[in-house]
Scaffold this active site. Structure first.
Site, PDB file in Angstrom:
ATOM      1  N   ASP A 243      22.858 -41.422  -4.006  1.00  0.00           N
ATOM      2  CA  ASP A 243      21.810 -40.954  -3.102  1.00  0.00           C
ATOM      3  C   ASP A 243      20.973 -39.831  -3.686  1.00  0.00           C
ATOM      4  OD1 ASP A 243      23.901 -39.160  -3.013  1.00  0.00           O
ATOM      5  OD2 ASP A 243      24.141 -39.193  -0.825  1.00  0.00           O
TER       6      ASP A 243
ATOM      7  N   GLY B 209      51.492  25.256 -28.244  1.00  0.00           N
ATOM      8  CA  GLY B 209      50.074  25.548 -28.061  1.00  0.00           C
ATOM      9  C   GLY B 209      49.763  26.081 -26.683  1.00  0.00           C
TER      10      GLY B 209
ATOM     11  N   ARG C 108      30.903 -30.285 -17.539  1.00  0.00           N
ATOM     12  CA  ARG C 108      30.453 -29.712 -16.269  1.00  0.00           C
ATOM     13  C   ARG C 108      30.184 -28.225 -16.435  1.00  0.00           C
ATOM     14  NH1 ARG C 108      34.800 -29.940 -11.569  1.00  0.00           N
ATOM     15  NH2 ARG C 108      35.391 -27.969 -12.527  1.00  0.00           N
TER      16      ARG C 108
ATOM     17  N   HIS D 178      19.845 -12.816  -4.601  1.00  0.00           N
ATOM     18  CA  HIS D 178      21.167 -13.109  -4.042  1.00  0.00           C
ATOM     19  C   HIS D 178      22.038 -13.891  -5.029  1.00  0.00           C
ATOM     20  CE1 HIS D 178      20.053 -11.349  -0.281  1.00  0.00           C
ATOM     21  NE2 HIS D 178      19.056 -12.171  -0.113  1.00  0.00           N
TER      22      HIS D 178
ATOM     23  N   THR E 200      55.146  24.306 -24.102  1.00  0.00           N
ATOM     24  CA  THR E 200      55.154  23.910 -25.508  1.00  0.00           C
ATOM     25  C   THR E 200      54.280  24.882 -26.291  1.00  0.00           C
ATOM     26  OG1 THR E 200      53.428  22.304 -24.959  1.00  0.00           O
ATOM     27  CG2 THR E 200      55.668  21.478 -25.104  1.00  0.00           C
TER      28      THR E 200
ATOM     29  N   LYS F 162      59.765  10.086 -11.391  1.00  0.00           N
ATOM     30  CA  LYS F 162      60.952   9.360 -10.919  1.00  0.00           C
ATOM     31  C   LYS F 162      61.783  10.237  -9.975  1.00  0.00           C
ATOM     32  CE  LYS F 162      65.396   7.584 -12.722  1.00  0.00           C
ATOM     33  NZ  LYS F 162      65.465   6.265 -12.062  1.00  0.00           N
TER      34      LYS F 162
END
Length: 504
Positions: free
Chosen positions: A458, A34, A500, A269, A32, A133
């Site tokens: 508990d 350029g 929650r 951790h 091309t 392709k």
């Protein structure tokens, strides 16, 4: 048969050597406008593409390679029928395509929407896809790093092996996929998404930090970053960051940002092992460290306020892998310089991610981040005794911290300081026991935050026996009446948040 190579590049790294090498092997070069000028200036024989097609570049160069002679020359297979059809239109086969795409990323960062759109490559992407392709016949080079491999194969074997052409095709499709995903991400940013979860998940990111390894030495690791985001931290000193350092750094920084300043959060951790708010960063750090000094050894600390000289002195009291803060005073940096191995990092508040993504079972789990502000007006006191003012202050603090602890999660706090944290347990009552074990006598008079409801009474019974006076939790268990009854029996205060905050 003559062999033709088509060049259309913006990055001219290695271009002259590659083109000169092809000419030396008898190839003819098409380019091309350029690129042709650059090759001609270097004394390399080249035919401008517009001469070859007989069609000039138009629309300011936006249309120059979108021509039947170009794409038929690339897509023609080596069959009699294709050769005959190509010859009928005056075309010739193109055997190599070398293309760089317009620098859309830089244009999008630098300029306006109009400038970014102008930098969207159309012809280059079409050339790469066509060549990739038809890789069984055509060699596609989508980056300068491909040139030496191709030239070496041509010189040694007279042809590029099919396996290498296949790999080059995969690289070209990877590039065009990333390029299109980047453009889609940029255009999506112009308006708020219509849905919190996308219809199609597009990922585009570059590796910005090469890590020595992943979680363990036998695993590879790297840190990738969205092309439209800047690195959200600056490393002032210390060893290179590791995979685990980055995980813990993110956990510590997010938790610190969730607390009022000045606050300090120590992570080990991927879990907070100490957090506190105080009147100075130094005092916040010492109180966070007191929460669990044994676990804090070798951890990461994040501050949400500037680190001063007093804080730097306090930081010298324990071995830390990473220190992170939004700013440091010069005298603090002078003290921290003595901790040569410790990474000292200045944090910037990154853009809030739209999505959190994890790989699992060969696919991805995607969710919106848990960043919504708490609606404390919706919190409900469910016990006969409401929390006292001091308990409310600690409950709010503990609730902010427990959001950053891996579930099942329990946080004990007193005076806006964690005194015991139970993280990542399979049983909620075990998480309570661990938090109490960590707290020891400090559990007496502390408050407790739970990231999810108590499935049985508990956990509350264990907390009450240790002297915990108030609890904040989401509520929603079928045994809520039993849990509340236990809290009332021990004179505890309990509030439900109605939401929650699991963190798996």
């Amino acid at each position: 048969m003559r062999r033709y190579a088509l060049f259309s590049v913006t990055d001219r790294t290695g271009l002259e050597d590659f083109a000169r090498g092809l000419v030396g092997l008898g190839w003819e070069i098409l380019a091309t406008r350029g690129t042709a000028r650059a090759l001609a200036a270097a004394g390399i024989p080249v035919t401008p593409l517009e001469e070859w097609t007989g069609a000039p570049e138009i629309l300011g160069g936006r249309v120059k390679t979108l021509h039947p002679l170009v794409h038929a020359g690339i897509l023609a297979r080596p069959t009699e029928a294709d050769w005959a059809e190509l010859a009928a239109i005056g075309g010739r086969p193109i055997d190599l395509v070398a293309v760089n795409l317009y620098a859309f990323e830089e244009a999008a960062r630098r300029g306006s929407m109009e400038e970014a759109v102008e930098a969207i490559d159309i012809g280059g992407v079409a050339l790469l896809r066509a060549a990739a392709k038809n890789f069984a016949r055509v060699i596609v080079c989508s980056r300068p790093a491909d040139y030496p491999l191709v030239l070496q194969a041509l010189r040694q074997e007279g042809e590029v092996p099919l396996e290498l052409r296949r790999r080059l095709a995969a690289q070209a499709f990877r590039l065009t996929a990333w390029y299109d995903a980047m453009i889609a991400r940029y255009l999506e940013g112009a308006d708020a998404p219509s849905s919190p979860l996308p219809e199609m998940l597009l990922l585009s990111a570059r590796p910005v930090i090469a890590l020595r390894y992943g979680e363990n030495p036998h695993q590879a690791g790297a840190f990738y970053l969205d092309p439209f985001r800047s690195l959200p931290f600056e490393v002032f000193q210390g060893k290179p960051l590791s995979y685990n350092n980055l995980l813990d750094l993110e956990a510590a920084w997010r938790a610190a940002q969730d607390l009022p300043p000045p606050a300090a959060v120590i992570v080990k951790h991927n879990n907070p092992c100490g957090a506190a708010v105080a009147d100075t960063p130094a005092r916040a750090f010492r109180r966070a460290l007191a929460g669990d000094p044994e676990s804090a050894y070798g951890g990461i600390v994040a501050f949400n306020a500037e680190v001063d000289e007093e804080t730097a002195e306090a930081l010298r009291e324990i071995f830390l892998e990473v220190i992170a803060a939004p700013a440091y005073r010069p005298e603090a940096m002078a003290h921290l310089a003595r901790k040569k191995a410790c990474r000292v990092i200045r944090m910037q508040e990154p853009a809030v991610p739209c999505l959190e993504i994890r790989s699992v079972l060969g696919g991805f789990l995607v969710q919106t981040p848990d960043r919504e502000e708490d609606d404390q007006g919706a919190w409900q006191v469910v016990t006969r005794r409401p929390p006292a003012a001091s308990e409310w202050e600690d409950l709010r603090f503990a609730w902010r911290v427990v959001r950053h602890v891996r579930s099942n999660a329990i946080v004990l706090a007193r005076g806006r300081q964690t005194v015991g944290i139970g993280a990542g347990q399979m049983s909620r009552v075990d998480a309570v026991r661990i938090a109490i074990q960590k707290a020891g006598e400090r559990a007496r008079g502390a408050v407790l935050a739970s990231d999810a409801f108590f499935p049985f009474p508990d956990g509350v019974e264990v907390a009450a026996a240790a002297g915990v006076t108030a609890i904040i939790q989401p509520g929603g268990s079928i045994r809520d009446p039993e849990v509340i009854e236990v809290a009332d029996r021990y004179g505890m205060a309990m509030a439900f948040t109605g939401r929650r905050c699991f963190r798996h």
